[in-house]
Write an enzyme that holds these catalytic residues in place. Structure first.
Site, PDB file in Angstrom:
ATOM      1  N   GLY A   1      -9.790 -14.904  -4.949  1.00 59.22           N
ATOM      2  CA  GLY A   1      -8.765 -13.975  -4.443  1.00 59.22           C
ATOM      3  C   GLY A   1      -8.469 -14.234  -2.984  1.00 59.22           C
ATOM      4  O   GLY A   1      -8.319 -13.293  -2.196  1.00 59.22           O
TER       5      GLY A   1
ATOM      6  N   ALA B   1     -16.986   2.269 -11.600  1.00 62.22           N
ATOM      7  CA  ALA B   1     -18.009   1.775 -12.538  1.00 62.22           C
ATOM      8  C   ALA B   1     -18.181   0.266 -12.374  1.00 62.22           C
ATOM      9  O   ALA B   1     -19.310  -0.247 -12.365  1.00 62.22           O
ATOM     10  CB  ALA B   1     -17.616   2.111 -13.974  1.00 62.22           C
TER      11      ALA B   1
ATOM     12  N   SER C   1      -5.794 -15.451  -1.668  1.00 58.68           N
ATOM     13  CA  SER C   1      -4.362 -15.557  -1.372  1.00 58.68           C
ATOM     14  C   SER C   1      -3.870 -14.475  -0.422  1.00 58.68           C
ATOM     15  O   SER C   1      -2.805 -14.612   0.186  1.00 58.68           O
ATOM     16  CB  SER C   1      -3.565 -15.474  -2.683  1.00 58.68           C
ATOM     17  N   ARG C   2      -4.608 -13.382  -0.306  1.00 60.08           N
ATOM     18  CA  ARG C   2      -4.135 -12.267   0.546  1.00 60.08           C
ATOM     19  C   ARG C   2      -5.296 -11.325   0.840  1.00 60.08           C
ATOM     20  O   ARG C   2      -6.397 -11.496   0.300  1.00 60.08           O
ATOM     21  CB  ARG C   2      -2.984 -11.503  -0.126  1.00 60.08           C
TER      22      ARG C   2
ATOM     23  N   LYS D   1     -17.589  -1.481  -9.689  1.00 58.95           N
ATOM     24  CA  LYS D   1     -18.152  -1.788  -8.370  1.00 58.95           C
ATOM     25  C   LYS D   1     -19.632  -1.403  -8.301  1.00 58.95           C
ATOM     26  O   LYS D   1     -20.430  -2.102  -7.669  1.00 58.95           O
ATOM     27  CB  LYS D   1     -17.325  -1.085  -7.288  1.00 58.95           C
TER      28      LYS D   1
ATOM     29  N   TYR E   1     -12.743   2.078 -11.943  1.00 62.75           N
ATOM     30  CA  TYR E   1     -12.922   1.100 -10.864  1.00 62.75           C
ATOM     31  C   TYR E   1     -14.324   1.227 -10.261  1.00 62.75           C
ATOM     32  O   TYR E   1     -15.019   0.220 -10.063  1.00 62.75           O
ATOM     33  CB  TYR E   1     -11.851   1.362  -9.802  1.00 62.75           C
TER      34      TYR E   1
ATOM     35  N   SER F   1     -17.887  -1.841  -3.264  1.00 66.19           N
ATOM     36  CA  SER F   1     -16.990  -0.862  -2.638  1.00 66.19           C
ATOM     37  C   SER F   1     -17.769   0.396  -2.302  1.00 66.19           C
ATOM     38  O   SER F   1     -18.723   0.757  -3.012  1.00 66.19           O
ATOM     39  CB  SER F   1     -15.863  -0.485  -3.608  1.00 66.19           C
TER      40      SER F   1
ATOM     41  N   ILE G   1      -9.629  -0.173   3.317  1.00 64.85           N
ATOM     42  CA  ILE G   1      -9.160  -1.290   4.121  1.00 64.85           C
ATOM     43  C   ILE G   1      -7.645  -1.446   3.919  1.00 64.85           C
ATOM     44  O   ILE G   1      -7.160  -1.310   2.781  1.00 64.85           O
ATOM     45  CB  ILE G   1      -9.873  -2.608   3.694  1.00 64.85           C
TER      46      ILE G   1
HETATM   47  P1  NDP Z   1      -5.713  -7.288  -2.800  1.00 61.38           P
HETATM   48  O1  NDP Z   1      -5.077  -6.461  -3.852  1.00 61.38           O
HETATM   49  O2  NDP Z   1      -5.049  -7.404  -1.458  1.00 61.38           O
HETATM   50  O3  NDP Z   1      -5.959  -8.798  -3.359  1.00 61.38           O
HETATM   51  C1  NDP Z   1      -6.580  -8.973  -4.587  1.00 61.38           C
HETATM   52  C2  NDP Z   1      -6.898 -10.433  -4.791  1.00 61.38           C
HETATM   53  O4  NDP Z   1      -7.530 -10.573  -6.076  1.00 61.38           O
HETATM   54  C3  NDP Z   1      -5.673 -11.320  -4.783  1.00 61.38           C
HETATM   55  O5  NDP Z   1      -5.964 -12.510  -4.089  1.00 61.38           O
HETATM   56  C4  NDP Z   1      -5.450 -11.610  -6.261  1.00 61.38           C
HETATM   57  O6  NDP Z   1      -4.883 -12.889  -6.510  1.00 61.38           O
HETATM   58  C5  NDP Z   1      -6.868 -11.590  -6.815  1.00 61.38           C
HETATM   59  N1  NDP Z   1      -6.878 -11.282  -8.246  1.00 61.38           N
HETATM   60  C6  NDP Z   1      -6.491 -10.141  -8.848  1.00 61.38           C
HETATM   61  N2  NDP Z   1      -6.592 -10.266 -10.188  1.00 61.38           N
HETATM   62  C7  NDP Z   1      -7.053 -11.509 -10.432  1.00 61.38           C
HETATM   63  C8  NDP Z   1      -7.364 -12.245 -11.619  1.00 61.38           C
HETATM   64  N3  NDP Z   1      -7.201 -11.742 -12.842  1.00 61.38           N
HETATM   65  N4  NDP Z   1      -7.831 -13.515 -11.490  1.00 61.38           N
HETATM   66  C9  NDP Z   1      -7.978 -14.052 -10.267  1.00 61.38           C
HETATM   67  N5  NDP Z   1      -7.706 -13.417  -9.111  1.00 61.38           N
HETATM   68  C10 NDP Z   1      -7.243 -12.166  -9.205  1.00 61.38           C
HETATM   69  O7  NDP Z   1      -7.212  -6.737  -2.663  1.00 61.38           O
HETATM   70  P2  NDP Z   1      -8.134  -6.480  -1.381  1.00 61.38           P
HETATM   71  O8  NDP Z   1      -8.062  -7.630  -0.471  1.00 61.38           O
HETATM   72  O9  NDP Z   1      -7.850  -5.143  -0.880  1.00 61.38           O
HETATM   73  O10 NDP Z   1      -9.576  -6.396  -2.088  1.00 61.38           O
HETATM   74  C11 NDP Z   1     -10.441  -7.518  -2.207  1.00 61.38           C
HETATM   75  C12 NDP Z   1     -11.749  -7.051  -2.819  1.00 61.38           C
HETATM   76  O11 NDP Z   1     -12.322  -6.016  -2.018  1.00 61.38           O
HETATM   77  C13 NDP Z   1     -11.591  -6.470  -4.227  1.00 61.38           C
HETATM   78  O12 NDP Z   1     -12.707  -6.841  -5.015  1.00 61.38           O
HETATM   79  C14 NDP Z   1     -11.599  -4.985  -3.983  1.00 61.38           C
HETATM   80  O13 NDP Z   1     -12.033  -4.264  -5.108  1.00 61.38           O
HETATM   81  C15 NDP Z   1     -12.573  -4.872  -2.821  1.00 61.38           C
HETATM   82  N6  NDP Z   1     -12.388  -3.654  -2.050  1.00 61.38           N
HETATM   83  C16 NDP Z   1     -11.192  -3.387  -1.416  1.00 61.38           C
HETATM   84  C17 NDP Z   1     -11.040  -2.222  -0.710  1.00 61.38           C
HETATM   85  C18 NDP Z   1      -9.769  -1.856   0.005  1.00 61.38           C
HETATM   86  O14 NDP Z   1      -9.687  -0.734   0.522  1.00 61.38           O
HETATM   87  N7  NDP Z   1      -8.782  -2.722   0.085  1.00 61.38           N
HETATM   88  C19 NDP Z   1     -12.131  -1.226  -0.622  1.00 61.38           C
HETATM   89  C20 NDP Z   1     -13.325  -1.620  -1.312  1.00 61.38           C
HETATM   90  C21 NDP Z   1     -13.434  -2.784  -1.995  1.00 61.38           C
HETATM   91  P3  NDP Z   1      -3.263 -13.191  -6.521  1.00 61.38           P
HETATM   92  O15 NDP Z   1      -2.674 -12.436  -5.359  1.00 61.38           O
HETATM   93  O16 NDP Z   1      -3.227 -14.674  -6.316  1.00 61.38           O
HETATM   94  O17 NDP Z   1      -2.763 -12.764  -7.842  1.00 61.38           O
END
Ligand code: NDP
Length: 244
Positions: free
Chosen positions: A10, A153, A12-13, A155, A151, A138, A184
């Site tokens: 993940g 569950a 990409s962003r 984490k 979600y 998380s 975040i």
């Molecule tokens: P984003 O929604 O910004 O990015 C999610 C990333 O996961 C993207 O790069 C996306 O890829 C990738 N992704 C999603 N589904 C798939 C899949 N089926 N196969 C492969 N890649 C996938 O998330 P965040 O940066 O906010 O979160 C990152 C991590 O941190 C996650 O695990 C999230 O649960 C955890 N987290 C985030 C929090 C927050 O407040 N933001 C809080 C606590 C935990 P693409 O864009 O290329 O499709």
């Protein structure tokens, strides 16, 4: 010493992109995994010196993808020293309206790839007698949150999984930890209503949402030699909203 290799899922962003950049700037060769965000992943690769990073496209909800991703990274970049299991999705719904198919999607995206990628990465790392596995859990996996039972569950499961593999893999020199972000500012939280954000901020002593870089710094630390005596734990990065 040859350059160490880090794989960030993940990448990409959001948090994953910040982790990939931080590890690249710290000198790792970086495999930047993405699913649909080709532009974002390629932008991260372009920010690092030529040849230091490569983008990999896989949908990790496909059960075969994890093994293929580890194999491709090992073949292309020569080793695998740090695995950052970051890819994930959030699907929020109160229990009464929660759909079983959404629960399956969350397990298939947030949890099963953490198991499979760790399993196949550990095979490489055991042969190397060293490695780091860093899993993004998380704060809500520790505190729970109304509307996020499915979600949360996934984490919470990542925490128990990480503690267990830390105990198994320590003898092989592989350290396994979680980073548990609070709230975040990324795409995952951008659609939260203002009143929800304000309600969250009343619970955050540091009075701001975290940034992806706040999390990347913790990941970079756990990947580094400075974290050589830390395994099986969770580093909470949440502005003080939950402490242990
Ligand atoms: P984003 O929604 O910004 O990015 C999610 C990333 O996961 C993207 O790069 C996306 O890829 C990738 N992704 C999603 N589904 C798939 C899949 N089926 N196969 C492969 N890649 C996938 O998330 P965040 O940066 O906010 O979160 C990152 C991590 O941190 C996650 O695990 C999230 O649960 C955890 N987290 C985030 C929090 C927050 O407040 N933001 C809080 C606590 C935990 P693409 O864009 O290329 O499709």
């Amino acid at each position: 010493m040859s350059q160490k290799v880090a794989l960030v899922t993940g990448g990409s962003r959001g948090i994953g992109a910040a982790c990939a950049l931080a590890l690249g700037r710290a000198g790792y060769k970086v495999a930047v995994h993405y699913r649909s965000g080709e532009e974002g992943a390629k932008a991260i690769v372009a920010e690092l010196p030529a040849g230091q990073a490569k983008a990999y496209r896989f949908d990790l909800s496909d059960p075969a993808a994890s093994q293929e991703l580890i194999k491709a990274v090992k073949e292309d970049l020569g080793s695998l020293d740090v695995l950052v299991n970051n890819a994930g999705v959030a699907i929020d719904q109160v229990l009464a309206f929660a759909k079983p198919e959404d629960f399956d999607t969350l397990i298939a995206t947030n949890l099963r790839p953490v198991f499979l990628l760790s399993k196949y990465a550990a095979k490489v790392m055991i042969r190397q007698r060293s490695g780091r596995i860093i899993n993004l859990s998380s704060v809500v996996g520790h505190t729970g949150n109304a509307g996020q039972s499915m979600y949360a569950a996934t984490k919470a499961a990542i925490t128990g999984f990480t503690q267990s593999i830390a105990q198994e893999l320590a003898a092989a020199g592989i350290l396994c930890n979680c980073v548990a972000p609070g709230f975040i500012a990324t795409d995952m939280t951008k659609d939260l209503k203002d009143e929800v954000k304000q309600a969250i901020l009343t619970k955050v002593p540091l009075k701001r949402l975290g940034t992806p870089e706040d999390i990347a710094h913790a990941v970079e630390f756990l990947a580094s030699d400075k974290a050589a005596y830390i395994t099986g734990t969770t580093l909470h990065v949440n502005g003080g909203m939950y402490t242990t």
